[in-house]
Design a protein around this motif. Structure first.
Motif, PDB file in Angstrom:
ATOM      1  N   GLU A  94      -1.503   1.541  -3.898  1.00 12.08           N
ATOM      2  CA  GLU A  94      -1.156   0.985  -2.594  1.00 12.08           C
ATOM      3  C   GLU A  94      -0.257  -0.239  -2.749  1.00 12.08           C
ATOM      4  O   GLU A  94       0.670  -0.446  -1.967  1.00 12.08           O
ATOM      5  CB  GLU A  94      -2.432   0.623  -1.840  1.00 12.08           C
ATOM      6  N   LEU A  95      -0.537  -1.056  -3.778  1.00 16.71           N
ATOM      7  CA  LEU A  95       0.282  -2.243  -4.038  1.00 16.71           C
ATOM      8  C   LEU A  95       1.717  -1.842  -4.371  1.00 16.71           C
ATOM      9  O   LEU A  95       2.683  -2.408  -3.838  1.00 16.71           O
ATOM     10  CB  LEU A  95      -0.329  -3.041  -5.197  1.00 16.71           C
ATOM     11  N   PHE A  96       1.877  -0.850  -5.244  1.00 15.01           N
ATOM     12  CA  PHE A  96       3.216  -0.395  -5.620  1.00 15.01           C
ATOM     13  C   PHE A  96       3.957   0.146  -4.395  1.00 15.01           C
ATOM     14  O   PHE A  96       5.141  -0.139  -4.197  1.00 15.01           O
ATOM     15  CB  PHE A  96       3.129   0.694  -6.681  1.00 15.01           C
ATOM     16  N   ALA A  97       3.246   0.947  -3.592  1.00 15.59           N
ATOM     17  CA  ALA A  97       3.882   1.525  -2.405  1.00 15.59           C
ATOM     18  C   ALA A  97       4.297   0.438  -1.420  1.00 15.59           C
ATOM     19  O   ALA A  97       5.367   0.516  -0.801  1.00 15.59           O
ATOM     20  CB  ALA A  97       2.926   2.508  -1.738  1.00 15.59           C
ATOM     21  N   SER A  98       3.479  -0.606  -1.290  1.00 16.61           N
ATOM     22  CA  SER A  98       3.818  -1.710  -0.388  1.00 16.61           C
ATOM     23  C   SER A  98       5.013  -2.487  -0.899  1.00 16.61           C
ATOM     24  O   SER A  98       5.850  -2.949  -0.112  1.00 16.61           O
ATOM     25  CB  SER A  98       2.605  -2.638  -0.228  1.00 16.61           C
ATOM     26  N   PHE A  99       5.102  -2.653  -2.208  1.00 11.47           N
ATOM     27  CA  PHE A  99       6.256  -3.345  -2.791  1.00 11.47           C
ATOM     28  C   PHE A  99       7.537  -2.559  -2.500  1.00 11.47           C
ATOM     29  O   PHE A  99       8.556  -3.131  -2.103  1.00 11.47           O
ATOM     30  CB  PHE A  99       6.051  -3.506  -4.296  1.00 11.47           C
ATOM     31  N   LEU A 100       7.481  -1.245  -2.687  1.00 13.68           N
ATOM     32  CA  LEU A 100       8.637  -0.409  -2.393  1.00 13.68           C
ATOM     33  C   LEU A 100       8.991  -0.474  -0.909  1.00 13.68           C
ATOM     34  O   LEU A 100      10.169  -0.565  -0.538  1.00 13.68           O
ATOM     35  CB  LEU A 100       8.341   1.045  -2.794  1.00 13.68           C
ATOM     36  N   GLU A 101       7.959  -0.469  -0.059  1.00 12.34           N
ATOM     37  CA  GLU A 101       8.189  -0.542   1.386  1.00 12.34           C
ATOM     38  C   GLU A 101       8.874  -1.854   1.755  1.00 12.34           C
ATOM     39  O   GLU A 101       9.771  -1.889   2.601  1.00 12.34           O
ATOM     40  CB  GLU A 101       6.859  -0.406   2.125  1.00 12.34           C
ATOM     41  N   GLU A 102       8.471  -2.942   1.111  1.00 11.89           N
ATOM     42  CA  GLU A 102       9.109  -4.232   1.396  1.00 11.89           C
ATOM     43  C   GLU A 102      10.583  -4.209   0.998  1.00 11.89           C
ATOM     44  O   GLU A 102      11.436  -4.769   1.690  1.00 11.89           O
ATOM     45  CB  GLU A 102       8.366  -5.352   0.665  1.00 11.89           C
ATOM     46  N   LEU A 103      10.894  -3.550  -0.116  1.00 12.74           N
ATOM     47  CA  LEU A 103      12.291  -3.420  -0.525  1.00 12.74           C
ATOM     48  C   LEU A 103      13.076  -2.590   0.491  1.00 12.74           C
ATOM     49  O   LEU A 103      14.229  -2.893   0.814  1.00 12.74           O
ATOM     50  CB  LEU A 103      12.390  -2.777  -1.911  1.00 12.74           C
ATOM     51  N   GLN A 104      12.439  -1.543   1.002  1.00 15.49           N
ATOM     52  CA  GLN A 104      13.113  -0.665   1.967  1.00 15.49           C
ATOM     53  C   GLN A 104      13.445  -1.394   3.263  1.00 15.49           C
ATOM     54  O   GLN A 104      14.455  -1.122   3.901  1.00 15.49           O
ATOM     55  CB  GLN A 104      12.232   0.554   2.255  1.00 15.49           C
TER      56      GLN A 104
END
Length: 875
Positions: A94-104
Motif C-alpha cells: 500500500e505504501l509503494f502504491a501510494s508513493f506512485l499515486e503521489e507521483l502521478q
C-alpha cells in the motif's frame, strides 16, 4: 568548479528528464566508482530543474540498513497520507502504491533520487523494482546511483537491475577523467598538475583532494588525513565524532557530546571536509569520512560510539531507528546493548517482512551472544535460522538448527528437540536431501508420540504428511494430514491447521479430486488472516505448481500474479524464487522460450538458490538449449540428474528424465538412453502420476524402449499414443504448447509433417528441425533440405532468410508491431525471430543488432508478399 568531461552524461540525463516531462517516465542508472562524481552530476542536473519537485534519499553503510531509509529521508516532502504510513507493519504494498499515486498526481515533473543503492536494504530494492516497472505511467525521472565496482554477481542490486524494463532505462556510466581533464581541473585550481593524473587515476574526488593538499600525497587517504591533522584539536574532535556516523550526524548530538564553540564549527566547515544544513553535519564525501574513521584508534572509536549511543538511548527507542542503535552498540563493543537492540530490531524487521535485515540483525546478535543462557542462545539460533530459511540461505539455516538441536538435547528439553527435528526435516527437503528429511521426520514423530498431545506433536504429524504429499504418496499424505488437522482443532493451533490443510488439499488436488483446491484456498485464507507469511507462500507455491502440472495455465498465471504481489512487500526469497521457476516452466511449456531461459538462467547463476528450485531451473534451461541446438545443455542435465536423484521425488525426477529422453531422440545416434528415464517411468507407473506417465511413456515409445497403450496417461499424450495425431495436435494448440503440437503433426501426412517443420523453425528449435528433416526423408518426403539454406550459410552469423529480412527492418528502426504488419506475421512470431537474431549475433539489444547489420555484408532478401509465398510453398 564546473564539471569536467561530463557533458555527454549530463545530456543523457537531460534527455531522460525531457522525456519524463512529456508523460513517459524514465529510470536513470548513474554508476561508477566511489568519488567519480555521481552526486555532483545529479546536483548539476537538478540545478536546471525548476518546474517540478525533487525527492532525494540515500542509503547508509550501517551494519544493517534501516528498511526504506531513503523514504524516511524524503518524508518531509511527502504528503500526509504517505507520512502516516511509514513504519506501519504489513503495509508495504500500500505504501509503494501510494508513493506512485503521489507521483502521478504531482503537477510538474518529479525527480526521485535514490543514492548509494549498493548499500540498499531489501525493502528499498523492492521499492526500486515497483517504481521502475511502472515509471512510464508518470511524469517522473527515477535517478538511481550506485558503485558498480562493488557489485559482484551475487549482489542483490545486480538482480534488481537485470529485471528493469530496458525500454525505460537510461544508463549513465561515469568514467575517470582523462589526463587533459585533470590538467583542466588543476588550471581552475591554480595548482600544478604534475603527477596528479598518475597518482589519482583520474578519479575526480581523488584529484580535487590531491589539488587541495600541499604537495602530492601518496594516497588520497593521506591527503584527507593531512588536511584533518592541520585542524585545531577541538575541530579534529568534531571531525572524528562525525566520522563514526554514516551519512550525517545531528547538530544536537554534537552539541551534547562535544559542546563545540561557533568558531570551532566555522573552522570545521571552512576546512572543506564538512558541510552543514542547519540540522546536521555531513562529510563532503563518504571517502573522506571513511578515511578519518579508519584512522581512529580502537579505544577512541569505541568511546565515541558509546557517547553517541548514550545520547540516542536517552531520546527513547521509539524516536531512533533500531538499526542505528545496533550500529553504535556494536562499535562501542557493548554486547549487552547489541543483544538488546539487535533482537528488538530483528523482531521489528521480521514483522515488517524485511527478512534480510532481520537475518543480518540476528547474526550481529549471535556474535555477542556468548554470555547468554543456553536456552536463550538456542532460541536466538532458531530465530536466525528461520530468517535464513525464508531468504533462501538454506545451508546457514541448517547449521543454526543443528547447533540449537545440540543445546536442546543437552538441556533434556524433549519438546524443543522434537520441534527442531521437524525443522531439520523441512530444511533437508529444501536442500534436496530426501533421505535425511525422512529420517528427521521419523525421529520427531517417535520422540513426541509418547509426550502430551500438543503443538509440537501436531507439527511432527503435519510434517510427515507434507513429505508424503511431496513424494506423491497421496493416501499416506491424507491420513497423516487428517490426524494433524484433528489435533490442531483440538488444541486450537491455527498455524498447524493451515499447514496441514495445505498438505491434504495439495495431495487431493494433484490427483484431480474436486475438494483439493478449496482446501488449499481455505488454508490460504487462514494464513492471510493471521499473517503466517511462510504458509501463505506455501499455499501459492502449491496452487501454482499443481496448476502448471495439470496444465491449467490460465489459473497458474493468475496465481503467480497474486503471489508476486504478495512477495513484493516481503523478503521471501526462497518462495519468490520457487514461484519464479514455475513461471519459467510455464513459459517453457507455452513456447515462450526466451522468457523461460531468461528466468531459469538467472536462477541457475544466482547464489544460494534452494536445490528444489535449482533442479527445475536447470531442466528448463537445458531443454531450451537442447531444442535450439545451443551448447551447454549436457552439463546442465548432468547436474540436474545428480540433484534430482538425491531428492528422490518423482516431481524432480520426471522432468529430468523427459529431458534425457528428448535428448536421445534429438541425437538419434543409437547411444544408450540414460537409466534415469526407465527409473522415473517405473516410479510414475507406481504412483499413477498421469502427467509424468504421459510424457515419459511418449518418449519411451518414440525411442522404442517399450510397447504400451495410453492407459493412465494425460489426454494429449493419450490421443497421440493411440494414433489420433490430429486431435492431439488440436489439444496442444489450445493449450499453447506449440512444440508438442509440432511433434504430433510429425506423425501425420506429408502436409502435416511439413507444417511441423515450419512450426519448429518459427520457434527457433534448430536441433528439432534437423531431426524432423531426417524423419521426413526417412518417410520418403521429397524436396526436404538437408541443412541451412544457402542464404543462411552465406552470412557469418548463420541467419535464416526470414531473420535477415527482420534484421534489415530492425536497421530501419521499426517496432515489432510494424515489422509484423510489414511481413504479415504475428508479433509473437516476430519476437521469436528477433530473439534468435540477438542470440546468433551475440548482442543484447535491438540497437546493437541494427548497428551490426550495418557492419556485416549481409544480402537481405526482399520482403515476400503473402500470395507469392503461398504460391511458392504450394509448388
Amino acid at each position: 568548479m564546473e564539471l569536467i568531461e561530463r557533458g555527454h552524461a549530463l545530456q543523457l540525463l537531460q534527455q531522460a528528464l525531457e522525456t519524463a516531462a512529456q508523460g513517459s517516465g524514465r529510470t536513470a542508472l548513474v554508476c561508477g566508482e566511489a568519488g567519480i562524481g555521481k552526486t555532483s552530476l545529479v546536483t548539476q542536473l537538478l540545478s536546471q530543474h525548476r518546474e517540478g519537485r525533487v525527492l532525494w534519499g540515500g542509503c547508509e553503510a550501517l551494519f544493517s540498513p534501516r528498511p526504506l531509509g531513503p523514504l524516511y529521508d524524503m518524508a518531509g516532502a511527502l504528503g500526509a497520507k504517505l507520512q502516516s504510513m511509514l513504519g506501519l507493519e504489513g503495509r508495504r504494498v500500500e505504501l509503494f502504491a501510494s508513493f506512485l499515486e503521489e507521483l502521478q498526481h504531482s503537477r510538474g515533473t518529479t525527480v526521485v533520487v535514490l543514492e548509494d543503492l549498493h548499500w540498499a536494504d531489501a525493502a528499498t530494492l523492492d521499492l526500486v523494482k515497483f517504481l521502475a516497472r511502472r515509471i512510464q505511467r508518470v511524469r517522473a525521472l527515477l535517478v538511481l546511483s550506485y558503485r558498480d565496482d562493488e557489485l559482484g554477481e551475487r549482489h542483490p542490486l545486480q538482480l534488481v537491475l537485470g529485471d528493469l524494463p530496458a525500454d525505460a532505462v537510461v544508463r549513465v556510466p561515469l568514467l575517470p577523467l582523462s589526463e587533459a581533464g585533470v590538467d583542466e581541473l588543476a588550471r581552475q585550481s591554480s595548482r600544478p598538475a604534475d603527477g596528479i593524473y598518475a597518482a589519482t587515476g583520474g578519479n575526480p574526488f581523488f584529484v580535487t583532494e590531491a589539488l587541495r593538499a600541499e604537495g602530492l600525497p601518496a594516497t588520497v587517504r593521506d591527503a584527507v588525513l593531512a588536511r584533518a591533522a592541520r585542524q585545531p584539536p577541538a575541530v579534529r574532535a568534531l571531525l572524528d565524532l562525525a566520522a563514526i556516523v554514516p551519512a550525517r550526524i545531528e547538530v544536537d548530538i554534537v552539541d551534547e557530546v562535544l559542546t563545540p564553540t561557533p568558531a570551532d564549527v566555522s573552522t570545521a566547515l571552512a576546512s572543506g571536509l564538512l558541510t552543514a544544513d542547519g540540522r546536521s553535519y555531513a562529510f563532503r564525501h563518504e571517502l573522506a569520512r571513511i578515511a578519518i574513521e579508519q584512522a581512529l584508534s580502537a579505544p577512541v572509536a569505541a568511546a565515541l560510539h558509546a557517547k553517541v549511543l548514550a545520547c540516542l538511548a536517552r531520546r527513547g527507542e521509539h524516536g531512533v531507528p533500531m538499526s542505528r542503535l545496533v550500529h553504535h552498540a556494536s562499535g562501542a563493543g557493548d554486547s549487552a546493548a547489541v543483544l538488546k537492540y539487535a533482537l528488538h530490531a530483528g523482531d521489528e524487521a521480521a514483522s515488517h517482512g524485511a527478512h534480510c535485515e532481520a537475518a543480518s540483525l540476528y547474526r550481529t546478535a549471535l556474535a555477542h551472544a556468548g554470555g547468554l543462557p543456553p536456552a536463550e542462545r538456542a532460541n536466538l539460533l532458531e530465530r536466525h535460522s528461520y530468517q535464513c530459511y525464508v531468504i533462501d540461505q538454506n545451508d546457514c539455516a541448517m547449521e543454526e538448527r543443528l547447533a540449537a538441536l545440540a543445546i536442546w538435547r543437552k538441556l533434556g528439553d524433549v519438546r524443543q528437540e522434537g520441534l527442531t527435528l521437524r525443522w531439520l526435516s523441512r530444511l533437508s527437503w529444501f536442500g534436496g536431501r530426501k533421505r535425511e528429511a525422512e529420517e528427521y521426520a521419523n525421529q520427531a514423530v517417535q520422540l513426541l508420540q509418547d509426550q502430551p498431545e500438543d503443538e509440537a506433536y501436531a507439527w511432527a504429524l503435519s510434517n510427515r504428511s507434507q513429505l508424503y504429499m511431496l513424494s506423491g504418496h497421496t493416501t499416506e499424505a491424507v491420513a497423516w494430514g487428517e490426524r494433524a488437522i484433528a489435533l490442531a482443532n483440538r488444541i486450537g493451533s491455527d498455524e498447524v491447521l493451515t499447514h496441514a490443510l495445505n498438505n491434504v488439499g495439495t495431495a487431493r488436488y494433484m490427483i484431480g479430486l474436486p475438494d483439493g483446491k478449496p482446501m488449499i484456498e481455505r488454508s490460504l485464507q487462514i494464513a492471510l488472516a493471521h499473517d503466517f507469511e511462510e504458509h501463505v507462500a506455501r499455499c501459492y507455491a502449491n496452487l501454482v505448481s499443481t496448476a502448471v502440472k495439470t496444465r491449467d495455465y490460465v489459473d497458474a498465471e493468475k496465481q503467480i500474479a497474486e503471489a508476486m504481489r504478495y512477495f513484493c512487500a516481503r523478503d521471501l526469497d526462497s518462495w519468490s524464487n520457487y514461484i519464479l521457476v514455475w513461471q519459467a516452466r510455464l513459459d517453457f511449456e507455452r513456447s515462450d522460450w526466451d522468457a523461460a531461459a531468461d528466468i531459469a538462467g538467472r536462477l541457475v547463476t544466482a547464489h544460494d538458490v534452494a536445490v528444489v528450485t535449482r533442479i527445475c531451473a536447470l531442466v528448463v534451461l537445458a531443454r531450451v538449449r537442447l531444442r535450439r541446438g545451443d551448447p551447454g545443455a549436457r552439463e546442465l542435465l548432468e547436474e540436474a540428474v545428480a540433484l534430482a536423484q538425491q531428492s528422490g521425488e518423482l516431481q524432480r525426477l520426471a522432468p529430468v528424465a523427459a529431458a534425457h529422453a528428448e535428448e536421445a531422440w534429438l541425437r538419434n545416434d543409437g547411444a544408450p538412453v540414460d537409466a534415469i528415464v526407465l527409473h522415473a517411468y517405473a516410479l510414475a507407473e507406481e504412483r499413477q502420476d498421469r502427467r509424468a506417465l504421459g510424457e515419459l511413456r511418449y518418449w519411451c515409445l518414440r525411442l522404442g524402449l517399450m510397447q504400451a497403450g495410453p492407459e493412465g496417461t494425460e489426454e494429449p499424450y493419450a490421443l497421440q499414443i493411440d494414433g489420433h495425431w490430429r486431435e492431439a495436435a488440436d489439444t496442444w494448440q489450445r493449450l499453447g504448447c506449440l512444440y508438442e503440437r509440432a511433434l504430433c503433426l510429425l506423425e501425420g501426412d506429408e502436409s502435416a509433417m511439413r507444417e511441423a517443420v515450419a512450426v519448429l523453425e518459427s520457434l527457433g528449435a534448430s536441433a528439432a528441425v534437423k531431426r524432423c528433416r531426417e524423419h521426413l526423408r526417412d518417410a520418403g518426403v521429397r524436396g526436404v533440405a538437408r541443412g541451412p539454406r544457402a542464404t543462411t550459410s552465406a552470412n557469418p552469423a548463420g541467419l535464416t532468410a526470414r531473420e535477415l529480412q527482420i534484421l534489415s527492418l530492425l536497421a530501419e528502426n521499426l517496432t515489432n508491431a510494424e515489422i509484423a504488419r510489414r511481413l504479415v506475421r504475428s508479433e509473437k512470431t516476430v519476437d521469436h525471430h528477433i530473439s534468435a537474431i540477438l542470440r546468433k549475433l551475440d548482442v543484447r539489444s535491438r540497437g546493437e543488432a541494427a548497428a551490426m547489420a550495418g557492419r556485416l555484408a549481409f544480402t537481405t532478401p526482399a520482403v515476400e508478399r503473402p500470395a507469392a509465398r503461398r504460391q511458392r510453398l504450394d509448388s
